[in-house]
Design a protein around this motif. Sequence first.
Motif, PDB file in Angstrom:
ATOM      1  N   LEU A 138       0.112  -1.250   0.132  1.00  0.00           N
ATOM      2  CA  LEU A 138      -0.671   0.163   0.142  1.00  0.00           C
ATOM      3  C   LEU A 138       0.943   1.306  -0.675  1.00  0.00           C
ATOM      4  O   LEU A 138       1.557   0.970   0.850  1.00  0.00           O
ATOM      5  CB  LEU A 138      -1.122  -0.005   1.294  1.00  0.00           C
ATOM      6  N   PRO A 139       0.205   2.217  -0.818  1.00  0.00           N
ATOM      7  CA  PRO A 139       1.049   3.338  -0.339  1.00  0.00           C
ATOM      8  C   PRO A 139       1.374   3.759   0.918  1.00  0.00           C
ATOM      9  O   PRO A 139       0.198   3.815   1.965  1.00  0.00           O
ATOM     10  CB  PRO A 139      -0.022   4.336  -1.138  1.00  0.00           C
ATOM     11  N   VAL A 140       2.147   4.495   1.287  1.00  0.00           N
ATOM     12  CA  VAL A 140       2.607   5.147   2.898  1.00  0.00           C
ATOM     13  C   VAL A 140       2.210   6.847   2.625  1.00  0.00           C
ATOM     14  O   VAL A 140       2.284   7.630   1.791  1.00  0.00           O
ATOM     15  CB  VAL A 140       3.663   5.122   3.121  1.00  0.00           C
ATOM     16  N   ASP A 141       1.049   6.689   2.926  1.00  0.00           N
ATOM     17  CA  ASP A 141       1.119   8.749   3.470  1.00  0.00           C
ATOM     18  C   ASP A 141       1.943   9.221   4.503  1.00  0.00           C
ATOM     19  O   ASP A 141       1.970  10.456   3.985  1.00  0.00           O
ATOM     20  CB  ASP A 141      -0.821   8.756   4.402  1.00  0.00           C
ATOM     21  N   SER A 142       2.113   8.766   5.356  1.00  0.00           N
ATOM     22  CA  SER A 142       3.581   9.343   6.050  1.00  0.00           C
ATOM     23  C   SER A 142       3.771   8.579   7.053  1.00  0.00           C
ATOM     24  O   SER A 142       3.333   7.650   7.947  1.00  0.00           O
ATOM     25  CB  SER A 142       2.895  10.501   7.328  1.00  0.00           C
ATOM     26  N   ILE A 143       4.679   8.773   7.851  1.00  0.00           N
ATOM     27  CA  ILE A 143       5.387   7.823   9.136  1.00  0.00           C
ATOM     28  C   ILE A 143       5.931   8.735   9.925  1.00  0.00           C
ATOM     29  O   ILE A 143       6.380   9.481   8.979  1.00  0.00           O
ATOM     30  CB  ILE A 143       6.556   7.194   8.586  1.00  0.00           C
ATOM     31  N   THR A 144       6.050   8.860  11.082  1.00  0.00           N
ATOM     32  CA  THR A 144       5.647   9.356  12.025  1.00  0.00           C
ATOM     33  C   THR A 144       7.112   8.696  13.160  1.00  0.00           C
ATOM     34  O   THR A 144       6.867   7.599  13.531  1.00  0.00           O
ATOM     35  CB  THR A 144       5.258   9.820  12.923  1.00  0.00           C
TER      36      THR A 144
END
Length: 201
Positions: A138-144
Motif C-alpha cells: 500500500l502507498p504510505v501517506d506518512s510515517i512519524t
Amino acid sequence: MRPLLTCLTWCGLLLLAGCAGLQHSAPGSQNWDQHRAQLEQMRHWTANGKIALRNAGQAESGSLLWQQRDTSTHIRLSGPMGFSATTVDSDGKLLEIRQGDDYSRWALDDPALAENAVWHLPVSALHYWLKGMPAPQLPVDSITLDAEGSLPSEISQQGWTVEYRDFAQFERFTLPTSLRLYRDEVSARIILRHWGGFSAP
C-alpha cells in the motif's frame, strides 16, 4: 447471517481497554531502516492480547490470538463479545469463519464480504501494522518515528492512522505492545501482551 457472525467478518477485512504498566523497550543501536528490514524477515509469529473495537453505533471487546505463517493467518477471538470458540482462517485468498455450528467461507475480494462487515478495516494490512511497519503493498501517506529515529510512533496508510503507544523486547525483536488505529468513526485499540513463535531470519 447471525449478527455475531456478521460482526466477525471484520476479521476478513483485517487480513485482508488499555493496559497500564507496559514498558517501552529501547531498540538498541538499530535505526529505522535496519529495524524495518528485520521485521520483513519475521514471517512466522504468534501474538496474543486484547482488542477493543468501536464505531458510531457500537463497541466490542475481547481476547485476541493471532498466528501468522507467511500468508496464512489464524485468529481466535473469545471473551465478553461472545466470541467463544470462534476462529478465523485465511490463506491470503479465502476466508473461513467458524463459531460453534456456524460456518461461512468468503473470497477476500468478494464485494459481499465488505457489504456484510460491521468493522470496515483494511484488507491485508493489519498483520504488518501489528508488527510495527507499513504494509508494503500500500502507498504510505506518512510515517512519524520516535525521538531516536528507530521505531514508528505513527503510520498513515489508506486514510488509516496507526498510533503506537508502547513497545517491548521479545527475543531479538522490538515489537508493539499497545497500538490504536482509526479512520473516521471506526477505531480499534489492541494490547499485545506476548509475542513468540518466530522464524529464523
